[in-house]
Design a protein around this motif. Sequence first.
Motif, mmCIF file in Angstrom:
data_model
loop_
_atom_site.group_PDB
_atom_site.id
_atom_site.type_symbol
_atom_site.label_atom_id
_atom_site.label_comp_id
_atom_site.label_asym_id
_atom_site.label_seq_id
_atom_site.Cartn_x
_atom_site.Cartn_y
_atom_site.Cartn_z
ATOM 1 N N VAL A 37 0.875 -1.170 0.000
ATOM 2 C CA VAL A 37 0.000 0.000 0.000
ATOM 3 C C VAL A 37 0.907 1.213 0.000
ATOM 4 C CG1 VAL A 37 -1.757 1.304 1.250
ATOM 5 C CG2 VAL A 37 -1.825 -1.202 1.272
ATOM 6 N N LEU A 38 0.748 2.066 -0.992
ATOM 7 C CA LEU A 38 1.527 3.298 -1.065
ATOM 8 C C LEU A 38 0.615 4.441 -0.646
ATOM 9 C CD1 LEU A 38 4.186 4.152 -3.597
ATOM 10 C CD2 LEU A 38 2.617 5.927 -2.860
ATOM 11 N N LEU A 39 1.010 5.130 0.413
ATOM 12 C CA LEU A 39 0.282 6.301 0.896
ATOM 13 C C LEU A 39 0.995 7.534 0.357
ATOM 14 C CD1 LEU A 39 0.121 5.171 4.613
ATOM 15 C CD2 LEU A 39 -1.780 5.141 3.013
ATOM 16 N N ALA A 40 0.230 8.474 -0.188
ATOM 17 C CA ALA A 40 0.855 9.662 -0.761
ATOM 18 C C ALA A 40 0.039 10.899 -0.431
ATOM 19 C CB ALA A 40 0.988 9.506 -2.276
ATOM 20 N N SER A 41 0.758 11.991 -0.160
ATOM 21 C CA SER A 41 0.126 13.286 0.062
ATOM 22 C C SER A 41 1.047 14.351 -0.495
ATOM 23 C CB SER A 41 -0.109 13.518 1.559
ATOM 24 O OG SER A 41 1.107 13.857 2.203
ATOM 25 N N SER A 42 0.668 15.599 -0.313
ATOM 26 C CA SER A 42 1.526 16.691 -0.778
ATOM 27 C C SER A 42 2.744 16.867 0.127
ATOM 28 C CB SER A 42 0.724 17.995 -0.833
ATOM 29 O OG SER A 42 0.280 18.335 0.478
ATOM 30 N N GLN A 43 2.786 16.220 1.279
ATOM 31 C CA GLN A 43 3.883 16.361 2.232
ATOM 32 C C GLN A 43 4.876 15.202 2.219
ATOM 33 O OE1 GLN A 43 4.268 19.187 4.204
ATOM 34 N NE2 GLN A 43 2.654 19.881 2.823
ATOM 35 N N ARG A 44 4.405 13.961 1.967
ATOM 36 C CA ARG A 44 5.285 12.785 2.017
ATOM 37 C C ARG A 44 4.569 11.597 1.411
ATOM 38 N NH1 ARG A 44 3.417 13.959 6.877
ATOM 39 N NH2 ARG A 44 5.271 15.171 7.334
ATOM 40 N N TRP A 45 5.338 10.553 1.184
ATOM 41 C CA TRP A 45 4.738 9.284 0.792
ATOM 42 C C TRP A 45 5.434 8.155 1.539
ATOM 43 C CZ3 TRP A 45 7.411 5.349 -1.687
ATOM 44 C CH2 TRP A 45 8.609 5.687 -2.308
ATOM 45 N N ALA A 46 4.716 7.065 1.701
ATOM 46 C CA ALA A 46 5.254 5.911 2.418
ATOM 47 C C ALA A 46 4.733 4.647 1.748
ATOM 48 C CB ALA A 46 4.831 5.932 3.880
ATOM 49 N N LEU A 47 5.596 3.676 1.630
ATOM 50 C CA LEU A 47 5.226 2.395 1.050
ATOM 51 C C LEU A 47 5.208 1.353 2.149
ATOM 52 C CD1 LEU A 47 4.643 0.638 -1.444
ATOM 53 C CD2 LEU A 47 7.122 0.346 -1.691
ATOM 54 N N LEU A 48 4.056 0.778 2.398
ATOM 55 C CA LEU A 48 3.910 -0.292 3.378
ATOM 56 C C LEU A 48 3.910 -1.617 2.630
ATOM 57 C CD1 LEU A 48 0.999 1.273 5.485
ATOM 58 C CD2 LEU A 48 3.449 1.381 5.946
ATOM 59 N N THR A 49 4.800 -2.501 3.006
ATOM 60 C CA THR A 49 4.903 -3.813 2.371
ATOM 61 C C THR A 49 4.609 -4.882 3.403
ATOM 62 O OG1 THR A 49 6.558 -2.981 0.827
ATOM 63 C CG2 THR A 49 6.441 -5.365 1.106
ATOM 64 N N GLU A 50 3.659 -5.731 3.116
ATOM 65 C CA GLU A 50 3.301 -6.830 4.013
ATOM 66 C C GLU A 50 4.167 -8.038 3.684
ATOM 67 O OE1 GLU A 50 1.051 -6.929 6.597
ATOM 68 O OE2 GLU A 50 1.016 -4.763 6.265
ATOM 69 N N LEU A 51 4.840 -8.585 4.678
ATOM 70 C CA LEU A 51 5.694 -9.749 4.441
ATOM 71 C C LEU A 51 4.878 -11.027 4.313
ATOM 72 C CD1 LEU A 51 8.707 -8.953 6.780
ATOM 73 C CD2 LEU A 51 8.469 -8.547 4.325
ATOM 74 N N ARG A 52 3.770 -11.117 4.994
ATOM 75 C CA ARG A 52 2.855 -12.269 4.899
ATOM 76 C C ARG A 52 3.603 -13.603 4.939
ATOM 77 N NH1 ARG A 52 -1.558 -9.463 5.093
ATOM 78 N NH2 ARG A 52 -2.076 -7.930 3.517
ATOM 79 N N GLY A 53 4.477 -13.739 5.944
ATOM 80 C CA GLY A 53 5.202 -14.990 6.135
ATOM 81 C C GLY A 53 6.554 -15.057 5.454
ATOM 82 N N ALA A 54 6.846 -14.111 4.563
ATOM 83 C CA ALA A 54 8.165 -14.082 3.926
ATOM 84 C C ALA A 54 9.197 -13.681 4.974
ATOM 85 C CB ALA A 54 8.173 -13.085 2.761
#
Length: 168
Positions: A62-79
Amino acid sequence: MRVIGFAGWSGAGKTTLVTRLIPFLAGQGVTVSTIKHAHSRFDLDRPGKDSHAHREAGAAQVLLASSQRWALLTELRGAPEPELPELLAQLAPVDLVLVEGFKSGPHPRIEVHRAALGQPFLYPDHTGIVALASDAPPPPGAPQHLSLDDIPAIGAAALRLAVPRAAL
């Protein structure tokens, strides 16, 4: 991009030191990014937010983005948890990456030690420690010893002891 880490017992002041180093290094014209190893159950997201609903529904990222910053959340789901070199590859190029935690990684580390904790030094039992930033006398045979309050000396040591990302 060069890399140097900071390791030590919980409460030793790693985060305090890193947050003091960042503006000092930036003032020297050094671009800095950080990687912090967190506890296994940390979360930046929370129930009730759309991004949380996306992750709970099964999105791998899930990539969250705004005019101030962005963040990428990656789920490992057992990896398996990614190793430091894989995480470094996710960063945009900068002059220096400060790594907090990752006591056993392949990178050189400055040990942060505070005598009041009553804990022993990590050095020499942890390989990769190339300097000590402490308010206590160093153990015999220790590498360079720096005062916890001497930010210019610690910054200079971090720049000198950092290794290229490709060396990890």
